[in-house]
Design a protein around this motif. Structure first.
Motif, mmCIF file in Angstrom:
data_model
loop_
_atom_site.group_PDB
_atom_site.id
_atom_site.type_symbol
_atom_site.label_atom_id
_atom_site.label_comp_id
_atom_site.label_asym_id
_atom_site.label_seq_id
_atom_site.Cartn_x
_atom_site.Cartn_y
_atom_site.Cartn_z
ATOM 1 N N MET A 184 0.841 -1.203 0.000
ATOM 2 C CA MET A 184 0.000 0.000 0.000
ATOM 3 C C MET A 184 0.877 1.255 0.000
ATOM 4 N N GLU A 185 1.933 1.194 0.825
ATOM 5 C CA GLU A 185 2.828 2.361 0.892
ATOM 6 C C GLU A 185 3.503 2.587 -0.458
ATOM 7 N N ALA A 186 3.941 1.446 -1.054
ATOM 8 C CA ALA A 186 4.616 1.552 -2.350
ATOM 9 C C ALA A 186 3.655 2.111 -3.395
ATOM 10 N N LYS A 187 2.395 1.660 -3.328
ATOM 11 C CA LYS A 187 1.392 2.130 -4.295
ATOM 12 C C LYS A 187 1.157 3.628 -4.105
ATOM 13 N N ASP A 188 1.002 4.037 -2.849
ATOM 14 C CA ASP A 188 0.789 5.462 -2.571
ATOM 15 C C ASP A 188 1.961 6.283 -3.068
ATOM 16 N N ALA A 189 3.190 5.744 -2.784
ATOM 17 C CA ALA A 189 4.386 6.481 -3.194
ATOM 18 C C ALA A 189 4.437 6.588 -4.717
ATOM 19 N N ALA A 190 4.089 5.452 -5.401
ATOM 20 C CA ALA A 190 4.125 5.454 -6.865
ATOM 21 C C ALA A 190 3.095 6.433 -7.419
ATOM 22 N N GLU A 191 1.930 6.444 -6.798
ATOM 23 C CA GLU A 191 0.892 7.364 -7.268
ATOM 24 C C GLU A 191 1.307 8.816 -7.041
ATOM 25 N N ALA A 192 1.920 9.048 -5.875
ATOM 26 C CA ALA A 192 2.366 10.406 -5.571
ATOM 27 C C ALA A 192 3.441 10.824 -6.567
ATOM 28 N N ALA A 193 4.361 9.866 -6.868
ATOM 29 C CA ALA A 193 5.429 10.176 -7.821
ATOM 30 C C ALA A 193 4.842 10.460 -9.193
ATOM 31 N N SER A 194 3.838 9.667 -9.574
ATOM 32 C CA SER A 194 3.217 9.858 -10.888
ATOM 33 C C SER A 194 2.529 11.219 -10.948
ATOM 34 N N ARG A 195 1.860 11.562 -9.833
ATOM 35 C CA ARG A 195 1.186 12.877 -9.810
ATOM 36 C C ARG A 195 2.216 14.004 -9.874
ATOM 37 N N ALA A 196 3.332 13.794 -9.138
ATOM 38 C CA ALA A 196 4.372 14.827 -9.124
ATOM 39 C C ALA A 196 4.934 15.007 -10.536
ATOM 40 N N LYS A 197 5.125 13.851 -11.232
ATOM 41 C CA LYS A 197 5.658 13.900 -12.602
ATOM 42 C C LYS A 197 4.698 14.668 -13.506
ATOM 43 N N LEU A 257 2.464 19.940 -30.004
ATOM 44 C CA LEU A 257 2.928 18.806 -29.210
ATOM 45 C C LEU A 257 2.890 19.143 -27.720
ATOM 46 N N ILE A 258 3.385 20.329 -27.387
ATOM 47 C CA ILE A 258 3.391 20.745 -25.975
ATOM 48 C C ILE A 258 1.955 20.840 -25.456
ATOM 49 N N GLY A 259 1.059 21.300 -26.324
ATOM 50 C CA GLY A 259 -0.361 21.379 -25.941
ATOM 51 C C GLY A 259 -0.899 20.013 -25.566
ATOM 52 N N ASN A 260 -0.555 19.012 -26.393
ATOM 53 C CA ASN A 260 -1.013 17.644 -26.124
ATOM 54 C C ASN A 260 -0.422 17.118 -24.816
ATOM 55 N N ILE A 261 0.894 17.329 -24.625
ATOM 56 C CA ILE A 261 1.539 16.860 -23.384
ATOM 57 C C ILE A 261 0.882 17.524 -22.178
ATOM 58 N N LEU A 262 0.611 18.807 -22.337
ATOM 59 C CA LEU A 262 -0.038 19.552 -21.256
ATOM 60 C C LEU A 262 -1.394 18.931 -20.913
ATOM 61 N N ASP A 263 -2.156 18.619 -21.962
ATOM 62 C CA ASP A 263 -3.478 18.007 -21.735
ATOM 63 C C ASP A 263 -3.352 16.682 -20.994
ATOM 64 N N LEU A 264 -2.465 15.819 -21.521
ATOM 65 C CA LEU A 264 -2.342 14.485 -20.938
ATOM 66 C C LEU A 264 -1.857 14.546 -19.491
ATOM 67 N N SER A 265 -0.871 15.423 -19.235
ATOM 68 C CA SER A 265 -0.368 15.490 -17.865
ATOM 69 C C SER A 265 -1.421 16.061 -16.926
ATOM 70 N N LYS A 266 -2.246 16.967 -17.448
ATOM 71 C CA LYS A 266 -3.324 17.497 -16.606
ATOM 72 C C LYS A 266 -4.337 16.398 -16.285
ATOM 73 N N THR A 287 2.432 16.816 -12.608
ATOM 74 C CA THR A 287 2.395 18.233 -12.226
ATOM 75 C C THR A 287 3.600 18.954 -12.827
ATOM 76 N N PHE A 288 4.736 18.251 -12.724
ATOM 77 C CA PHE A 288 5.963 18.847 -13.277
ATOM 78 C C PHE A 288 5.812 19.089 -14.775
ATOM 79 N N LEU A 289 5.292 18.063 -15.463
ATOM 80 C CA LEU A 289 5.103 18.177 -16.914
ATOM 81 C C LEU A 289 4.139 19.309 -17.242
ATOM 82 N N ALA A 290 3.051 19.377 -16.471
ATOM 83 C CA ALA A 290 2.045 20.405 -16.734
ATOM 84 C C ALA A 290 2.673 21.786 -16.584
#
Ligand code: ADP
Length: 607
Positions: free
Chosen positions: A349-362, A416-425, A364-367
């Motif tokens: 569960m901790e690993a899943k939470d951490a992975a999800e948090a990392a994915s969200r952080a990624k 392309l950046i527009g698409n990346i922005l959409d997907l990361s959002k 957010t960073f991309l956005a």
């Protein structure tokens, strides 16, 4: 045949009746494990006692002698049967093969033959005279060598049976030890009685049959009162004591009938709790008592805190113990430790939470990054257009094509950046929904106008098949527009001199609209089909160079369809064309808002 009452006859008669009762009782319960081995022993005791009774009541010496000889069937049977019982009771019945049984019976049969046949009788008893001087007549007899052989054999078997039981005593639990000790005392009685009679010659009477009666009764008590033989001690030791899981048997008053070492370890209590209320087992966790008091059947997870600061987790299963009338007679509690499993679950569960948090952080960073990239890009696009116009005005014709290239590249990058922005959002769950009401044919016209240049570029024909009653729709217009632009853009991108069809019709039954985008282009392979909705997927990496694109369009479209409460499906045949089918609800609630960021601007979607 004349009968006479002698004082000794009464106790022997009572003993016979008790023996007969125990025998009948055992016979009636012969299906219970352990009851059957007791039957020969009790039969021997009954023959012995009934013979004694009839002998005591007989008047003339001939009849007395007959019953005295008759008793010997029981005399030779009892020790052998006792020995066999001890073997069966301790789960060694396999030893009793036909051969061993035959060997065991040789001595008893020989003894009877010696006793009953006149030429050999002397070998068994040198002389046997009835003494009638007292109130109780008795045999004055001198035993011969045959008798001593028989006596030695009988002692041997009695002792062997005793030792076998005594050894199982050591391997048994406290509860069973109580029962076995009763049997052992019972077994010792005839032995002592017989020594007194034969060796010490304490009075003229043989008390051995009484003693064997005590043995049989003690064993019967052990079997029926406690049901001990349901699981014989040896099997019990092997199966229950060595079990990893804890086992607790409670009676109807919640007293502990049985507790295996595992459960004692878990509860950190000793064997002393056997026979005590279950509260003593759960003493340091009072909440357990409350939780399980009324539970007769079911499974629960419990976490126990120990004095050393550790916490252990268990799965506790409770099942009812019913008698043959289905009345509750107790409960069986099985305890399975799941601490390790729980630890793994927690770390997962901790690993899943951490992975999800990392994915969200990624995401957010991309956005954020995409946003930061688009600002200077807007300047590049703007200035390159400005310089292009100025250059044309000032007659610098030679650099105009280069400036156009800068403009086109920057536009592509912006898209392309527009698409990346959409997907990361979308992945950061920050994509907003803007539900508005709009006229569907107006949107279609707008989209068609946008794709027309691309259609013409690849020499395709655009066919429209629009239902006449499309009317209004209430959804996120920008997202629907982007879905249509992506699908039509792809359809014309992968088709040359073919047809691109856009068909829209309402599905009144489900209150949806069905959008079909079909082309007669190159199609999609089966292998590729499973991946096209995943981000950054393209059928062929060379496509990027031929057709452009990033592999994000369909991923975004499918997520948009999801957000709009609809679905998207694709069908294709390589070389024949592709069909995309989108189903969307006509009306979404006006206030539906997902995420906290801003939706992609109308301009970005148009690019
Ligand atoms: P791209 O930006 O590459 O078009 P998409 O996500 O829109 O990204 O599409 C992913 C891939 O799916 C494309 O590269 C292409 O291989 C395939 N594809 C999508 N639509 C079609 C179509 N109408 N005909 C053939 N292939 C298609």
């Amino acid at each position: 045949m004349n009968w006479i009452f002698t004082p000794i006859a009464l106790p022997v008669l009572i003993a016979s009746l008790i023996a007969i009762f125990v025998l009948v009782y055992t016979w009636q319960r012969r299906t219970m494990r352990g009851a059957r081995p007791l039957l020969p022993l009790m039969t021997g005791v009954v023959i012995w006692l009934v013979g004694s009774t009839l002998e005591a009541l007989a008047f003339d010496p001939t009849t007395r002698l007959f019953w005295s000889n008759f008793q010997f069937i029981g005399v030779v049977m009892a020790p052998t049967a006792w020995f066999m019982f001890s073997l069966m009771f301790t789960d060694r019945a396999a030893v009793l093969t036909r051969t061993t049984l035959g060997l065991l019976l040789i001595m008893p049969i020989l003894t009877l033959i010696l006793l009953w046949t006149s030429p050999w009788q002397q070998f068994f008893q040198v002389s046997k005279v009835l003494n009638t001087t007292g109130p109780n007549p008795y045999w004055d007899w001198v035993p011969g060598p045959g008798f001593w052989i028989h006596a030695a054999y009988s002692y041997l078997l009695t002792i062997a049976g005793f030792v076998i039981l005594a050894r199982s005593y050591r391997q048994s639990s406290r509860l069973h030890r109580r029962q076995i000790s009763v049997m052992l005392v019972g077994a010792a009685v005839p032995w002592i009685a017989n020594i007194l009679f034969v060796v010490v010659r304490l009075g003229p009477f043989d008390y051995t049959p009484f003693a064997f009666l005590i043995t049989g009764t003690a064993v019967a008590w052990g079997i029926f009162k406690v049901g001990l033989v349901e699981i014989t001690p040896i099997i019990r030791r092997r199966v229950i004591d060595e079990m990893q899981d804890g086992m607790l048997v409670l009676d109807e008053h919640d007293r502990v009938l049985e507790a295996n070492p595992a459960v004692l370890r878990m509860a950190q209590v000793t064997e002393d709790v056997i026979g005590q209320p279950v509260k003593q087992v759960t003493d340091r966790w009072p909440e357990l008592h409350l939780r399980f008091h009324y539970l007769t059947s079911g499974q629960e997870e419990v976490s126990l805190a120990y004095d050393d600061g550790t916490t252990r987790h268990y799965q506790v299963s409770v099942s009812p113990l019913l008698d043959k009338n289905d009345h509750l007679t107790g409960r069986l509690v099985m305890v399975h430790e799941i601490t390790r499993l729980k630890q793994i679950e927690t770390s997962l569960m901790e690993a899943k939470d951490a992975a999800e948090a990392a994915s969200r952080a990624k995401s957010t960073f991309l956005a954020t990054m995409s946003h930061e990239l688009r600002t200077p890009l807007a300047a590049i696009i703007g200035y390159s257009e400005l310089i292009q116009e100025r250059s044309e005005a000032l007659g610098y014709e030679k650099i105009v094509p280069h400036l156009k290239q800068i403009g086109t590249a920057a536009q592509g990058l912006n898209f392309l950046i527009g698409n990346i922005l959409d997907l990361s959002k979308i992945e950061a769950e920050r994509m907003d929904m803007m539900v508005t009401e709009f006229v569907v044919p107006d949107l279609i016209e707008e989209v068609v106008n946008s794709v027309q240049p691309q259609i013409a570029k690849n020499s395709n024909v655009l066919e429209l098949d629009l239902a006449p009653d499309l009317g209004l729709m209430q959804t996120d217009r920008t997202k629907l527009r982007q879905i249509l632009l992506n699908l039509l853009g792809n359809a014309t991108k992968f088709t040359y001199e073919g047809t691109v069809l856009l068909a829209i019709r309402p599905d009144c039954a489900t209150d949806c609209i069905l959008i079909t985008v079909r082309d007669t282009g190159e199609g999609i392979s089966d292998e590729m089909m499973g991946k096209i909705f995943q981000p950054f997927t393209q059928a062929d990496s060379s496509i990027t160079r031929v057709h452009g694109g990033s592999g994000l369009g369909l991923a975004i479209s499918s997520r948009f369809c999801q957000m709009l409460g609809g679905t998207i499906e694709a069908e294709s045949r390589l070389g024949e064309g592709t069909t995309f089918l989108v189903r969307l609800p006509v009306q979404l609630p006006l206030t539906q808002l997902i995420g906290s960021g801003n939706g992609r601007s109308e301009e970005a979607a148009q690019q």
